[in-house]
Each structure stands twice: as structure tokens, then as C-alpha cells.
Design a protein around this motif. Structure first.
Motif, short mmCIF file in Angstrom:
data_model
loop_
_atom_site.label_atom_id
_atom_site.label_comp_id
_atom_site.label_asym_id
_atom_site.label_seq_id
_atom_site.Cartn_x
_atom_site.Cartn_y
_atom_site.Cartn_z
N SER A 1 0.84 -1.19 0.00
CA SER A 1 0.00 0.00 0.00
C SER A 1 0.87 1.25 0.00
N PRO A 2 0.53 2.27 -0.80
CA PRO A 2 1.32 3.50 -0.76
C PRO A 2 1.22 4.21 0.58
N GLN A 3 0.16 3.93 1.33
CA GLN A 3 -0.03 4.55 2.64
C GLN A 3 0.57 3.72 3.77
N PHE A 4 0.40 2.40 3.67
CA PHE A 4 0.81 1.52 4.77
C PHE A 4 2.02 0.65 4.43
N GLY A 5 2.53 0.79 3.21
CA GLY A 5 3.69 0.00 2.83
C GLY A 5 3.44 -1.49 2.94
N TRP A 6 4.36 -2.18 3.65
CA TRP A 6 4.28 -3.63 3.81
C TRP A 6 3.63 -4.04 5.13
N GLU A 7 2.87 -3.16 5.75
CA GLU A 7 2.36 -3.43 7.10
C GLU A 7 1.47 -4.67 7.19
N MET A 8 0.81 -5.03 6.09
CA MET A 8 -0.01 -6.25 6.16
C MET A 8 0.87 -7.48 6.29
N ASN A 9 2.09 -7.41 5.76
CA ASN A 9 3.16 -8.38 6.05
C ASN A 9 2.74 -9.81 5.77
N PHE A 10 2.15 -10.04 4.61
CA PHE A 10 1.65 -11.37 4.26
C PHE A 10 2.57 -11.99 3.21
N ALA A 11 3.61 -12.69 3.68
CA ALA A 11 4.48 -13.46 2.79
C ALA A 11 3.74 -14.74 2.40
N VAL A 12 3.62 -14.99 1.11
CA VAL A 12 2.80 -16.11 0.62
C VAL A 12 3.67 -17.36 0.51
N ARG A 13 3.41 -18.32 1.38
CA ARG A 13 4.13 -19.59 1.38
C ARG A 13 3.10 -20.71 1.21
N GLY A 14 3.40 -21.66 0.32
CA GLY A 14 2.41 -22.67 -0.07
C GLY A 14 2.20 -23.76 0.96
N TYR A 15 1.12 -24.54 0.75
CA TYR A 15 0.31 -24.58 -0.43
C TYR A 15 -1.06 -23.96 -0.16
N ASP A 16 -1.55 -23.17 -1.15
CA ASP A 16 -2.91 -22.63 -1.11
C ASP A 16 -3.31 -22.32 -2.55
N GLU A 17 -4.08 -21.27 -2.76
CA GLU A 17 -4.57 -20.96 -4.11
C GLU A 17 -3.59 -20.16 -4.96
N CYS A 18 -2.40 -19.88 -4.46
CA CYS A 18 -1.54 -18.84 -5.05
C CYS A 18 -0.47 -19.33 -6.00
N LEU A 19 -0.52 -20.58 -6.44
CA LEU A 19 0.50 -21.08 -7.36
C LEU A 19 0.60 -20.22 -8.62
N MET A 20 -0.52 -19.73 -9.12
CA MET A 20 -0.52 -18.91 -10.34
C MET A 20 0.35 -17.66 -10.17
N MET A 21 0.33 -17.06 -9.00
CA MET A 21 1.13 -15.87 -8.76
C MET A 21 2.62 -16.17 -8.93
N TYR A 22 3.06 -17.27 -8.36
CA TYR A 22 4.48 -17.62 -8.46
C TYR A 22 4.86 -18.01 -9.88
N LEU A 23 3.99 -18.71 -10.58
CA LEU A 23 4.29 -19.07 -11.97
C LEU A 23 4.45 -17.84 -12.84
N LEU A 24 3.51 -16.90 -12.74
CA LEU A 24 3.57 -15.72 -13.60
C LEU A 24 4.70 -14.79 -13.21
N ALA A 25 5.03 -14.75 -11.92
CA ALA A 25 6.18 -13.95 -11.50
C ALA A 25 7.46 -14.49 -12.13
N ALA A 26 7.58 -15.81 -12.21
CA ALA A 26 8.75 -16.43 -12.86
C ALA A 26 8.68 -16.27 -14.37
N ALA A 27 7.47 -16.25 -14.94
CA ALA A 27 7.28 -16.22 -16.38
C ALA A 27 7.44 -14.83 -16.99
N SER A 28 7.27 -13.79 -16.20
CA SER A 28 7.28 -12.43 -16.73
C SER A 28 8.59 -12.13 -17.45
#
Length: 453
Positions: free
Chosen positions: A208-235
Motif C-alpha cells: 500500500s502506498p499509505q501503509f507500505g508492507w504493514e499487512m506483512n503477508f508473505a505467501v508460502r504454499g500450499y494454497d490458491e496462489c500457485l498462479m502468482m508464483y508461476l507468472l512472476a517467474a514467467a514475466s
């Protein structure tokens, strides 16, 4: 009711024969009976659910409304709030609509151009869109107090859809190629690398531009987020190294587990809990485009993972340890949805007697016979209690006699797309042939029948 639905399909077929522009497909209804063929029933479910994203879209943006309540009771005055992840599912549903002849190709190009142009002007945060927008303005609507910036997971679901749109229209006429190019440029402008939080080998969900990284949610598997990691590697523009996937998502191999439930291996540790499985949307969201058929890496066989996940949910409902009314072979599937006690992430062992139709329906590719069994029970037995203008309502409880007439975009979209993947593989073929996606899969060490090495 069933006779009217059969008449509806027959009328659609007659429109098709006469050159009507809006028709379902060539599936025919059984004549002289109130029972639809499986093919016709699947088409009907797809058509009704597709209408959520077509007729129910917010008009200025063309995007999917976060929710549509037929009963008219809205929280937070958010009738015109649109959702980035649900809209990503929605643009994929529109491609299904073209293939199934619900709409014309020209209509799809017009609507998708509206969506893509809106996304190009809407609020972004280092390339990532927020979870919610005001549909009339494109300005962020905070999802929660500090969640008023980029949402990389929901952005990944939109990027998944944009890649499919780009591939679908890539070789079309001049207008279609222009749409394909704009969709491609949008996903390539997402700065995945920023969301490493100063170069850490893990991706963070929010900034967030106001709160920066304060939500502090590092995404570690396994859950629904595999697509995020794939596309981050694919970009090809703002990619991340493979170590981000292996150290962050896969937790240096700790993502694997030998745990079982009901005789089925869970294969991966669900959010660090080896003995449990998550809500069924974990088997859907990243796999609307990512084909799990024959997909493997050093951590999992992803077809076995998702099929077992589905079968565990079904087995849990059949065993029904809490004695809820209606649970069984014809009524199973727990996921994040509306609930008798507000929104909840239902899963085996942590449920409230609430069945969410999207759970079993969107698992159609993994368990086609079992999923159709659920669809028939909902459609033929529960009828109008669970079936309405945009298909099956979001959730219900026979135990509580609770049948709200409400829809959520993130639960409607996977139904259209995953049924189609089970029938024709449409979205899987589109997504998996993308050159950048293939490069990303190779980079991360995946195997797939789609890959060209």
C-alpha cells in the motif's frame, strides 16, 4: 420448472437454425421428459453462470461486480464495486461464451476491449491492481483498512485471464490483434519483482502506498496462489528468479507431505498443516488456465493433488461426522463462500453445514461423474431453492434451512471455466501455449505435455 428449461434450450436451437446471434450450442434437450442430458445440463449451467459476467457486469468498466444479491440486501453499499480476481475469471468465461455461441465473437471483442481499456486507466500499484475498484471511476476501494493498494494474488488471476484473451485473439483481424496486444502489454507491466519486499526470496500479497508492507503477508504454499508464483517467474519484463519459488512458495521442500485423509494422499502441506486440506477453491483458481494434466515438479503431481483434494471433500461429506442434513454423495464440496455466520472458508473439519455449489461443479474436470451427480441433485431436487437468474446461488444449508439468493463473482467464474476445461480443454490450451508461460514452467522445473523444451 424443468419443462420450461427444456423449452428454453429448444428455442435456442431454433434461433441457431434461423441464424440467431445469441444461442447456446448444439446440445439438445431430451424430448418427452423432464430430464436433461448431461451435455445439455452442463451447457445450461454454463450459460446461466456466464450471464453473471455478461448481463450482470458493471456497465462503465465491463468488469464483474463483486457480488449480486437477488434479494437486494447489500453490505457496505457496494452494488457497483468490481473485483479484479473475479473479473479475471470473467474474461475467461467470455471466451467460453464465444465458443459455446452464447455471444458472437464481435460482442466479445467489444466487451473485452472495454475491460482492457478500463484496466489500463484504473489505479495500479507497481503494476498490481487492488482487490476492489469503484466501477464508475477505476479508483481503489479498500478491501480492508490497510488493504488499499496492490493485491498481487488477485492481480495474478486477472493476468491469467489476460493471457488467455491474448492467445485467443492473437491471429484474428486487426481489431482482435489490437485487443490481444493490449491484453499482453497489461500483464507484462505487472512488477512482480517489487513484491519481493526488498529482494527477499518470497512474494508478498499486498503493498500500500499509505501503509507500505504493514499487512506483512508473505505467501508460502500450499494454497490458491500457485498462479502468482508461476507468472512472476514467467514475466519477461519484471520476473523473479526460480529461488523465489523454491525457497518462498515451496519452503525449501517443506511443502511436501506424506499425510493422508480418507485413504487419499494430500501430497502437499496445505498452508503448513500436513494433516489437513484447504477449501476446494485451492484446486480451481490457479488451474483455470494452468492445466494440471500431467503437470509435475519435484514437489507434486498436480493432477493427483487436485483430484485427491476433491475426493477428500466428497469422502468427508459422505462420512458426515457432524451429522449435517443433506451431506452425502449428491451434496458435497466445501469452499470459501457465504455462510450462515457470514463469509467463511469452509473445509473438512471446519464447516458449518454449508454446501457451496461451486466447489463440486468447478471440480468437474477431476470428478466428472461425481460433479454431475451434484449438479443434478441441486437442479432437479432442490430446484429454485438454489437455482436462479445466474445459475446456482453461492451457498446453502439444508440443516439451517438457509437458502440466500446471492452470488459472488469469485465463485461463479470457476464454474463456467472449469466445466469448459473438462469438456474441451479450451482455457488450458490457450494458457499453456503462451510462450512466456512455457518459459516460466521450464524455469521452475515443471514437466507438462504442453511444454516445448
Amino acid at each position: 420448472m424443468k419443462s420450461l428449461q427444456i423449452l428454453y434450450l429448444v428455442l435456442i436451437l431454433l434461433m441457431s437454425a434461423c441464424g440467431g446471434s445469441k444461442k447456446t450450442n448444439s446440445a439438445t434437450a431430451s424430448s418427452g421428459t423432464d430430464s436433461l442430458t448431461d451435455d445439455s445440463l452442463l451447457t445450461l449451467v454454463q450459460k446461466r453462470t456466464f450471464d453473471y459476467f455478461w448481463e450482470g457486469a458493471e456497465p462503465n468498466s465491463g468488469m464483474a461486480r463483486e457480488r449480486i444479491h437477488i434479494d437486494g440486501e447489500y453490505p457496505q453499499n457496494d452494488q457497483d464495486v468490481v473485483t479484479i480476481g473475479g473479473s479475471g475469471f470473467g474474461v475467461m468465461a467470455i471466451l467460453v461464451g464465444v465458443e459455446r455461441k452464447f455471444i458472437s465473437r464481435e460482442e466479445a471483442v467489444e466487451r473485452l476491449s472495454l475491460v482492457v481499456d478500463f484496466l489500463g486507466k484504473a489505479d495500479r500499484f507497481h503494476g498490481a491492481w487492488p482487490h476492489w475498484f469503484e466501477g464508475k471511476t477505476g479508483k481503489v476501494k479498500p478491501f480492508s483498512k490497510k488493504d488499499n493498494g496492490g493485491d498481487l494474488v488477485e492481480t495474478a488471476f486477472m493476468a491469467q485471464g489476460l493471457i488467455c484473451v491474448s492467445e485467443y485473439f492473437r491471429n484474428g483481424n486487426e481489431e482482435e490483434q489490437g485487443l490481444a496486444n493490449r491484453a499482453d502489454s497489461l500483464w507484462k507491466s505487472i512488477d512482480w519483482s517489487w513484491y519481493r519486499k526488498n529482494g527477499e526470496n518470497v512474494l508478498y500479497w499486498h503493498w500500500s502506498p499509505q501503509f507500505g508492507w504493514e499487512m506483512n503477508f508473505a505467501v508460502r504454499g500450499y494454497d490458491e496462489c500457485l498462479m502468482m508464483y508461476l507468472l512472476a517467474a514467467a514475466s519477461p519484463t519484471h520476473g523473479v528468479p526460480a529461488d523465489v519459488y523454491h525457497e518462498g512458495w515451496a519452503r525449501n521442500g517443506a511443502i511436501k507431505t506424506d499425510a493422508e485423509q480418507f485413504g487419499y494422499k494430500t501430497i502437499l502441506s496445505h498452508n503448513g498443516s500436513p494433516g489437513s486440506v484447504g477449501p476446494l477453491f485451492w484446486a480451481h483458481y490457479s488451474y483455470l488456465g494452468l492445466d494440471p494434466t500431467g503437470l509435475k515438479d519435484k514437489y507434486a503431481d498436480y493432477w493427483a493433488l487436485n483430484k485427491n483434494h476433491t475426493l477428500i471433500h466428497r469422502a468427508y461429506a459422505i462420512q458426515n461426522p457432524k451429522g449435517y442434513k443433506g451431506y452425502g454423495e449428491k451434496s458435497w464440496g466445501l469452499t470459501a463462500s457465504y455462510s450462515v455466520n457470514g463469509y467463511a472458508g469452509h473445509k473438512p473439519g471446519e464447516d458449518l453445514g454449508v454446501i457451496s455449489p461451486t466447489a463440486a461443479i468447478s471440480s468437474y474436470p477431476y470428478t466428472p461423474e461425481y460433479s454431475v451427480q451434484v449438479i443434478r441433485y441441486l437442479y432437479e431436487d432442490l430446484e429454485d431453492k438454489v437455482w436462479g437468474k445466474y445459475g446456482f446461488y453461492d451457498a446453502f444449508s439444508e440443516t439451517e434451512h438457509w437458502y440466500p439468493q446471492r452470488y459472488l463473482a469469485i465463485d461463479q467464474g470457476p464454474q463456467v471455466v472449469m466445466i469448459e476445461n473438462g469438456r474441451s480443454g479450451l482455457l488450458w490450451k490457450l494458457f499453456m501455449k503462451n510462450v512466456d508461460v512455457q518459459n516460466g514452467l521450464n524455469k521452475l522445473g515443471f514437466e507438462s505435455p504442453h511444454l516445448k523444451r
